[in-house]
Design an enzyme around this catalytic site. Structure first.
Site, PDB file in Angstrom:
ATOM      1  N   TYR A 284       0.835  -1.408   0.077  1.00 44.04           N
ATOM      2  CA  TYR A 284      -0.105   0.285   0.000  1.00 44.04           C
ATOM      3  C   TYR A 284       0.769   0.798   0.272  1.00 44.04           C
ATOM      4  O   TYR A 284       0.809   2.286  -1.105  1.00 44.04           O
ATOM      5  CB  TYR A 284      -1.157   0.252   1.345  1.00 44.04           C
ATOM      6  CG  TYR A 284      -1.335   1.411   1.427  1.00 44.04           C
ATOM      7  CD1 TYR A 284      -3.080   1.251   0.629  1.00 44.04           C
ATOM      8  CD2 TYR A 284      -1.424   2.250   2.633  1.00 44.04           C
ATOM      9  CE1 TYR A 284      -4.273   2.606   0.291  1.00 44.04           C
ATOM     10  CE2 TYR A 284      -2.496   3.212   2.268  1.00 44.04           C
ATOM     11  CZ  TYR A 284      -3.729   3.210   1.700  1.00 44.04           C
ATOM     12  OH  TYR A 284      -3.878   4.193   1.680  1.00 44.04           O
TER      13      TYR A 284
ATOM     14  N   ILE B 242      -8.984   8.747   7.819  1.00 38.08           N
ATOM     15  CA  ILE B 242      -9.722   9.244   7.631  1.00 38.08           C
ATOM     16  C   ILE B 242     -11.079   8.348   8.131  1.00 38.08           C
ATOM     17  O   ILE B 242     -10.455   7.038   7.817  1.00 38.08           O
ATOM     18  CB  ILE B 242     -10.034   9.466   6.310  1.00 38.08           C
ATOM     19  CG1 ILE B 242      -9.123  10.462   6.215  1.00 38.08           C
ATOM     20  CG2 ILE B 242     -11.840  10.688   5.873  1.00 38.08           C
ATOM     21  CD1 ILE B 242      -8.673  11.238   6.837  1.00 38.08           C
TER      22      ILE B 242
ATOM     23  N   ALA C 287       4.937   1.708  -0.066  1.00 37.85           N
ATOM     24  CA  ALA C 287       5.475   2.047  -1.908  1.00 37.85           C
ATOM     25  C   ALA C 287       4.112   2.583  -3.396  1.00 37.85           C
ATOM     26  O   ALA C 287       4.594   3.336  -3.948  1.00 37.85           O
ATOM     27  CB  ALA C 287       5.634   0.338  -2.375  1.00 37.85           C
ATOM     28  N   SER C 288       2.577   2.193  -3.302  1.00 34.23           N
ATOM     29  CA  SER C 288       1.620   2.215  -4.874  1.00 34.23           C
ATOM     30  C   SER C 288       1.886   3.890  -3.907  1.00 34.23           C
ATOM     31  O   SER C 288       0.902   4.181  -5.072  1.00 34.23           O
ATOM     32  CB  SER C 288       0.576   1.192  -4.006  1.00 34.23           C
ATOM     33  OG  SER C 288      -0.178   1.887  -3.229  1.00 34.23           O
ATOM     34  N   LYS C 289       1.180   4.008  -2.696  1.00 35.75           N
ATOM     35  CA  LYS C 289       0.598   5.744  -2.625  1.00 35.75           C
ATOM     36  C   LYS C 289       1.818   6.155  -2.672  1.00 35.75           C
ATOM     37  O   LYS C 289       1.946   7.282  -3.036  1.00 35.75           O
ATOM     38  CB  LYS C 289       0.105   6.044  -1.656  1.00 35.75           C
ATOM     39  CG  LYS C 289      -1.357   4.926  -1.219  1.00 35.75           C
ATOM     40  CD  LYS C 289      -2.250   5.695  -2.228  1.00 35.75           C
ATOM     41  CE  LYS C 289      -3.161   4.913  -1.516  1.00 35.75           C
ATOM     42  NZ  LYS C 289      -4.626   5.330  -2.824  1.00 35.75           N
TER      43      LYS C 289
END
Length: 314
Positions: A207, A240, A209-211
């Site tokens: 997650y 959030i 790395a993807s962001k």
């Protein structure tokens, strides 16, 4: 002259062609020069917006769609791989904002023909695309990186990163399209990244790395769109309450420990989706006309400092 250079000369923003107009003067001082329209009224009036990841009832995509519709958008496309709530969202928005065209589309954000098709539909129907909010994303795998398989890593990248790349690619092509109603290329591409793409310990390895890649896409594409008037920015939410995190919030409320949620950020609370949607509204409007290539953290201040024990000075 290279093809890239020639393309840039053929697609210049209104400000580069006409300049920012002289506003005149008051007595012996110049009046304030402005690019955006009056922010008192509808902030995205007559704009056409496409939003991916819009299905979740608690999600940032749905909240942003309402902000765009409430602020005068001509049309809003609600897109998601899961269409279980899209029809409900459409009915609700049409009842609240009868002057806004609401379209629903079901597709995988990582499927290029599908992304291209929704953009082309907007051009065919409205002769313009003004906002593309590439918000679709998955949570990744909550386990140590040594246990994540290449296939699992790839699935996370497909939605979170490739989906943003495809949105930027096809939205920018559409935003270069001009017409009598839109004589200059322009538009705003907004990507949902995360504080996990800025700092560690906010998500799993796949997650995060993807962001981080989403942030890089926004930065590099901003330069490759130089002069076109098309802006691209990444929003980096913190904690959030959305469909992804709703179970955690509910569990904390059931235990009476909801005050511990967000305790590591200076605001000491979590956020609701509309607080991120307000940033997406600003970035989609002409009020953010000089905001470009940025990773905008919406995290209650979490990413502003290093880890600290609550109640103790670092």
């Amino acid at each position: 002259m290279s093809g890239t250079a020639r393309h840039r000369l053929q697609a210049l923003s209104q400000q580069l062609v006409e300049g920012i107009p002289d506003a005149g003067s008051f007595e012996d001082i110049p009046k304030i020069r402005q690019v955006a329209q009056d922010s008192v009224g509808p902030r995205v009036k007559d704009k056409v917006a496409i939003i991916t990841g819009a299905n979740s009832p608690q999600g940032i995509g749905r909240a942003t769609a309402h902000q765009y519709a409430h602020n005068g958008a001509k049309a809003v496309y609600l897109c998601d791989y899961n269409a279980s709530h899209l029809a409900t969202h459409k009915r609700e928005m049409e009842s609240l904002y009868p002057g806004v065209d609401v379209h629903i589309r079901q597709f995988d954000a990582g499927d290029e023909p599908a992304v291209k098709a929704v953009v082309e539909d907007a051009i065919a129907t409205y002769n313009r695309v003004d906002i593309f909010f590439a918000n679709a994303g998955v949570l990744g795998h909550a386990k140590i990186f040594t246990e994540i398989t290449p296939e699992e890593f790839e699935r996370t990248l497909r939605c979170n990163t490739i989906g943003v790349f495809l949105a930027a690619k096809h939205a920018s092509i559409a935003m270069n399209h001009t017409s009598p109603e839109k004589p200059y290329p322009a538009g705003s591409i907004i990507c949902t990244a995360s504080v996990a793409g800025l700092r560690s310990n906010a998500g799993s390895t796949d997650y995060s790395a993807s962001k981080a890649a989403v942030v890089s896409i926004a930065q590099t594409c901003a330069y490759q769109l130089a002069g076109s008037g098309i802006r691209i920015n990444a929003i980096c939410p913190g904690l959030i309450e959305t469909g992804m995190t709703h179970a955690m919030f509910e569990a904390a409320r059931a235990r009476g420990t909801q005050r511990k949620i967000g305790q590591l950020n200076p605001l000491q609370r979590g956020a609701v989706a509309d607080e991120v949607a307000r940033v997406a509204l600003f970035l989609g409007s002409d009020e953010s006309s000089y905001v470009n290539g940025q990773a905008w953290a919406v995290c209650g201040g979490l990413s502003a400092g290093h880890p600290v024990v609550p109640g103790k000075l670092a």
